[in-house]
Design a protein around this motif. Structure first.
Motif, mmCIF file in Angstrom:
data_model
loop_
_atom_site.group_PDB
_atom_site.id
_atom_site.type_symbol
_atom_site.label_atom_id
_atom_site.label_comp_id
_atom_site.label_asym_id
_atom_site.label_seq_id
_atom_site.Cartn_x
_atom_site.Cartn_y
_atom_site.Cartn_z
ATOM 1 N N UNK A 31 0.847 -1.198 0.000
ATOM 2 C CA UNK A 31 0.000 0.000 0.000
ATOM 3 C C UNK A 31 0.879 1.243 0.000
ATOM 4 N N UNK A 32 1.912 1.251 0.820
ATOM 5 C CA UNK A 32 2.826 2.394 0.851
ATOM 6 C C UNK A 32 3.360 2.702 -0.549
ATOM 7 N N UNK A 33 3.795 1.667 -1.256
ATOM 8 C CA UNK A 33 4.361 1.871 -2.588
ATOM 9 C C UNK A 33 3.316 2.308 -3.610
ATOM 10 N N UNK A 34 2.049 2.009 -3.346
ATOM 11 C CA UNK A 34 0.987 2.379 -4.289
ATOM 12 C C UNK A 34 0.533 3.831 -4.129
ATOM 13 N N UNK A 35 0.998 4.500 -3.096
ATOM 14 C CA UNK A 35 0.565 5.866 -2.781
ATOM 15 C C UNK A 35 1.627 6.885 -3.183
ATOM 16 N N UNK A 36 1.167 8.111 -3.461
ATOM 17 C CA UNK A 36 2.131 9.188 -3.645
ATOM 18 C C UNK A 36 2.397 9.806 -2.271
ATOM 19 N N UNK A 37 3.392 10.680 -2.208
ATOM 20 C CA UNK A 37 3.803 11.221 -0.913
ATOM 21 C C UNK A 37 2.688 12.022 -0.245
ATOM 22 N N UNK A 38 1.851 12.702 -1.019
ATOM 23 C CA UNK A 38 0.750 13.479 -0.426
ATOM 24 C C UNK A 38 -0.242 12.561 0.291
ATOM 25 N N UNK A 39 -0.519 11.402 -0.282
ATOM 26 C CA UNK A 39 -1.436 10.446 0.359
ATOM 27 C C UNK A 39 -0.817 9.882 1.630
ATOM 28 N N UNK A 86 9.235 7.390 4.842
ATOM 29 C CA UNK A 86 8.934 8.100 3.588
ATOM 30 C C UNK A 86 8.461 9.535 3.821
ATOM 31 N N UNK A 87 7.642 9.748 4.840
ATOM 32 C CA UNK A 87 7.097 11.086 5.092
ATOM 33 C C UNK A 87 8.159 12.011 5.689
ATOM 34 N N UNK A 88 8.891 11.529 6.667
ATOM 35 C CA UNK A 88 9.809 12.402 7.408
ATOM 36 C C UNK A 88 11.235 12.457 6.868
ATOM 37 N N UNK A 89 11.648 11.444 6.135
ATOM 38 C CA UNK A 89 13.049 11.382 5.706
ATOM 39 C C UNK A 89 13.180 11.330 4.179
ATOM 40 N N UNK A 90 12.583 10.300 3.571
ATOM 41 C CA UNK A 90 12.779 10.063 2.133
ATOM 42 C C UNK A 90 12.067 11.076 1.252
ATOM 43 N N UNK A 91 10.891 11.542 1.727
ATOM 44 C CA UNK A 91 10.022 12.428 0.952
ATOM 45 C C UNK A 91 9.532 11.773 -0.340
#
Length: 111
Positions: A31-39, A86-91
């Motif tokens: 699911x994480x990989x299926x989402x863009x960063x905004x989601x 992804x949210x806090x580091x990778x963006x």
């Protein structure tokens, strides 16, 4: 009959249950990989403020004998952890500079 699937204190998180309270790490990662960063940010911003209270709530239960609502809450926390980097580091949803690398889970922790 109630349609609530989480403990009452956490009913604000109900909209995220179907998509994020998944039973395996691999499903959560997919699911994480299926989402863009905004989601991912929307999910993170919705759940993170409840994390400490959720942990305190779950600490009142035996992990081996969690009721279904608490199990779903725990799985939401697992998803929160899954999206925190992804949210806090990778963006971005994927790990940077990792090419086609991905995880294959061969065993899940007993919960």
């Amino acid at each position: 009959m109630s349609t609530t699937t989480l403990p009452d204190t956490f009913r604000d998180l109900e909209p995220h249950v179907a998509e994020w309270a998944l039973p395996t790490r691999q499903e959560r990662y997919d699911v994480r990989l299926s989402k863009d960063i905004a989601e991912l940010e929307r999910f993170y911003d919705a759940v993170a403020p409840h994390a400490e209270a959720a942990i305190d709530h779950l600490n009142g239960f035996d992990l081996a004998d969690l009721p279904e609502p608490e199990t779903r809450l725990l799985r939401l926390l697992y998803s929160l952890i899954m999206v925190s980097y992804p949210v806090n580091i990778f963006r971005q949803p994927r790990i940077p500079d990792s090419g086609a690398a991905f995880f294959d889970t061969t065993a899940e922790p007993a919960v």
